[in-house]
Design a protein around this motif. Structure first.
Motif, mmCIF file in Angstrom:
data_model
loop_
_atom_site.group_PDB
_atom_site.id
_atom_site.type_symbol
_atom_site.label_atom_id
_atom_site.label_comp_id
_atom_site.label_asym_id
_atom_site.label_seq_id
_atom_site.Cartn_x
_atom_site.Cartn_y
_atom_site.Cartn_z
ATOM 1 N N ALA A 489 0.836 -1.191 0.000
ATOM 2 C CA ALA A 489 0.000 0.000 0.000
ATOM 3 C C ALA A 489 0.871 1.241 0.000
ATOM 4 O O ALA A 489 1.904 1.285 0.680
ATOM 5 N N ILE A 490 0.463 2.249 -0.753
ATOM 6 C CA ILE A 490 1.188 3.516 -0.826
ATOM 7 C C ILE A 490 0.253 4.603 -0.328
ATOM 8 O O ILE A 490 -0.878 4.751 -0.824
ATOM 9 N N THR A 491 0.721 5.358 0.640
ATOM 10 C CA THR A 491 -0.092 6.427 1.231
ATOM 11 C C THR A 491 0.528 7.804 1.063
ATOM 12 O O THR A 491 -0.119 8.807 1.348
ATOM 13 N N GLU A 492 1.797 7.871 0.616
ATOM 14 C CA GLU A 492 2.493 9.149 0.449
ATOM 15 C C GLU A 492 3.064 9.240 -0.954
ATOM 16 O O GLU A 492 3.562 8.253 -1.506
ATOM 17 N N ALA A 493 3.027 10.432 -1.519
ATOM 18 C CA ALA A 493 3.561 10.636 -2.868
ATOM 19 C C ALA A 493 5.035 10.280 -2.952
ATOM 20 O O ALA A 493 5.503 9.772 -3.979
#
Length: 519
Positions: A489-493
């Motif tokens: 999962a990616i939550t930050e640019a």
């Protein structure tokens, strides 16, 4: 020779060696002594199975076979059958039926009106009167599925038919294309030569016919701008070409406004037009003339304005190019592209721009992220033929599963499935099949925790946030891990680029859950 052996012999003769399915008790006899040169592609839900076959059939340019259970299984698949029909996907659906001896007493797991159940979203439907007629019925289903406009067909086969004696069916040459009316082509050719400011609108039938180069040549010959038709399910023109003008909306008034100033509108391979918002007023600008070239006579029949030529798109465009006079028109100014988004927020626009920057050009994008469609078009242009697939029906459940079938047909290209969080839950079972096959698809789940497209549509209707559109609490990485798929999962640019590099470098399927922020 048994009915089963005759059927496999025919399928083999027309280049079919895969069966996509989810079997039930009434289908098991079809797979007795399953041939070594055939592959059974198992999906864990009938809707996902049909969507995988849809992607494979369209990308491989040949019909494929889907095996479904009787009534309930066909019912489960109907959403995807509807999409396959709109996608013009040549699929032969072979559905089980209870044994003929049991049918008079309405047995368990039988289909009461088997041929009616998939209607009207199959081109042809039959339950053969005799067991020995089954191979010929399947052969006919193949030829009809492959005849333009292509689409799914349906054959219901009682369980005891497969072991009965059958006769071989020799393959035949059956024409698949219709030559467009030469007199009407000549009229359109003259209209193009005489127009002061023509415009082209292209659609999926061009891509289905493999008319990429011909479409480019026609646009360049007339130095006319090219729009993609509303909700085009495939790409028919390079979106980085100087003549590409953008995508038309499916709202009548802004569509007419966009085309205002053009005296000739030539619609190639698309309806004229698809609408999703109620509108009033004219269908085309005042003073304009519309010509449509389409492979589907039913679409030609309901188009509200203009002249329509029915036939194969590649043949039609080649005819329009033949002996066409050269033009001295000044080309339109190139479209101004949006700048890349700033890397300070993990928006869907930033996601699309980074995929464009990192992924190789020879890619295939499968999109079922409705609320991100406009930003995808702005920041992730389609440059190569057969590089974009979507659901022409608008129904959910196509993208995640079809990407697997497309990757099976295009093993040398990188397939990226851009799927909304809501859309993915219609076919999440397909991740299991991707793992079992080792299909190298990068599944990008655009997670905005809502049916965001409906929220936007609600605004058009003057509503606040509509009821039933919030879908928070889903963890797609855990769902993927539960089916043995790697993911993150990616939550930050700042973490996006590294994650994309890992996903594109991975040999098998990989899931990225991108938790996007509002722009």
């Amino acid at each position: 020779m048994s009915v089963r052996e005759a059927t496999y012999a025919f399928l083999r003769s027309v280049g079919i060696n895969k069966i996509f399915g989810n079997p039930g008790s009434t289908e098991l006899a079809m797979f007795r002594d399953f041939p070594d040169d055939f592959e059974y592609v198992l999906g864990l839900h009938e809707g996902a199975v049909v969507a995988m076959a849809d992607g494979y059939a369209v990308a491989s340019d040949n019909a494929t076979v889907v095996n479904l259970h009787s009534a309930a299984g066909v019912g489960n698949a109907m959403g995807s059958v509807f999409t396959a029909f709109r996608n013009q996907a040549p699929i032969i659906i072979i559905a089980g039926q209870q044994s003929r001896a049991l049918l008079p007493v309405e047995p368990f797991l039988y289909s009461e009106r088997a041929t009616e159940l998939p209607r009207p979203y199959v081109k042809w439907s039959i339950e053969p009167a005799r067991a020995e007629d089954v191979p010929a019925a399947i052969a006919r289903a193949y030829y009809i599925a492959m005849q333009e406009p292509r689409g799914p067909t349906f054959v219901s086969v009682p369980a005891d038919d497969w072991d009965r004696p059958g006769e071989p069916v020799a393959p035949r040459q059956v024409s698949r294309l219709v030559r467009p009316d030469p007199a009407m082509i000549a009229e359109l050719r003259t209209a193009l030569a005489e127009a002061s400011n023509p415009v082209f609108v292209v659609g999926q039938a061009n891509a289905n016919a493999g008319a990429w180069d011909e479409t480019i040549a026609l646009a360049e010959l007339h130095q006319a701008p090219v729009y993609a038709g509303p909700h085009a399910a495939r790409n028919s023109f390079p979106e980085t070409h100087p003549l590409f003008a953008g995508h038309l909306l499916w709202d009548r008034a802004p569509l007419v406004k966009t085309l205002t100033g053009h005296d000739l509108i030539v619609v190639l391979g698309a309806p004229a037009f698809i609408y999703h918002v109620e509108g009033t007023g004219p269908f085309i600008p005042e003073g304009a003339t519309l010509w449509q070239v389409i492979d589907d006579p039913s679409i030609a029949s309901w188009s509200p304005v203009g002249n329509a030529i029915v036939g194969n798109m590649k043949l039609a465009i080649n005819d329009l190019l033949d002996s066409a006079p050269l033009t001295s028109r000044t080309p339109p100014p190139p479209r101004v592209r949006l700048p890349a988004p700033a890397p300070d927020r993990l928006t869907d626009a930033y996601l699309m721009s980074r995929i464009e920057a990192i992924c190789p050009d020879d890619r295939v994008i499968v999109c079922e992220a409705p609320s991100s469609l406009d930003v995808m078009r702005a920041h992730l242009p389609m440059k190569e033929p057969a590089s974009y697939y979507a659901h022409a029906s608008g129904g959910l459940g196509y993208g995640l599963a079809s990407a697997i079938g497309i990757a099976m047909a295009e093993p040398r290209r990188r397939v990226i499935a851009l799927i909304g969080d809501g859309s993915s839950m219609y076919a999440i079972q397909a991740l299991w099949t991707a793992v079992k096959l080792g299909t190298p698809v990068v599944f990008v789940i655009v997670n905005n925790q809502a049916y965001q497209a409906l929220v936007g549509f609600g605004r058009l209707l003057g509503m606040g946030v509509p009821v039933g559109t919030v879908i928070d609490g889903l963890d797609f990485v855990k769902l993927a891990e539960g089916m043995s798929m790697k993911g993150e999962a990616i939550t930050e640019a700042s973490a996006l680029d590294a994650a994309l590099h890992r996903a594109f470098a991975f040999a098998g399927p990989y899931l990225l859950e991108v938790r996007t922020q509002a722009a």
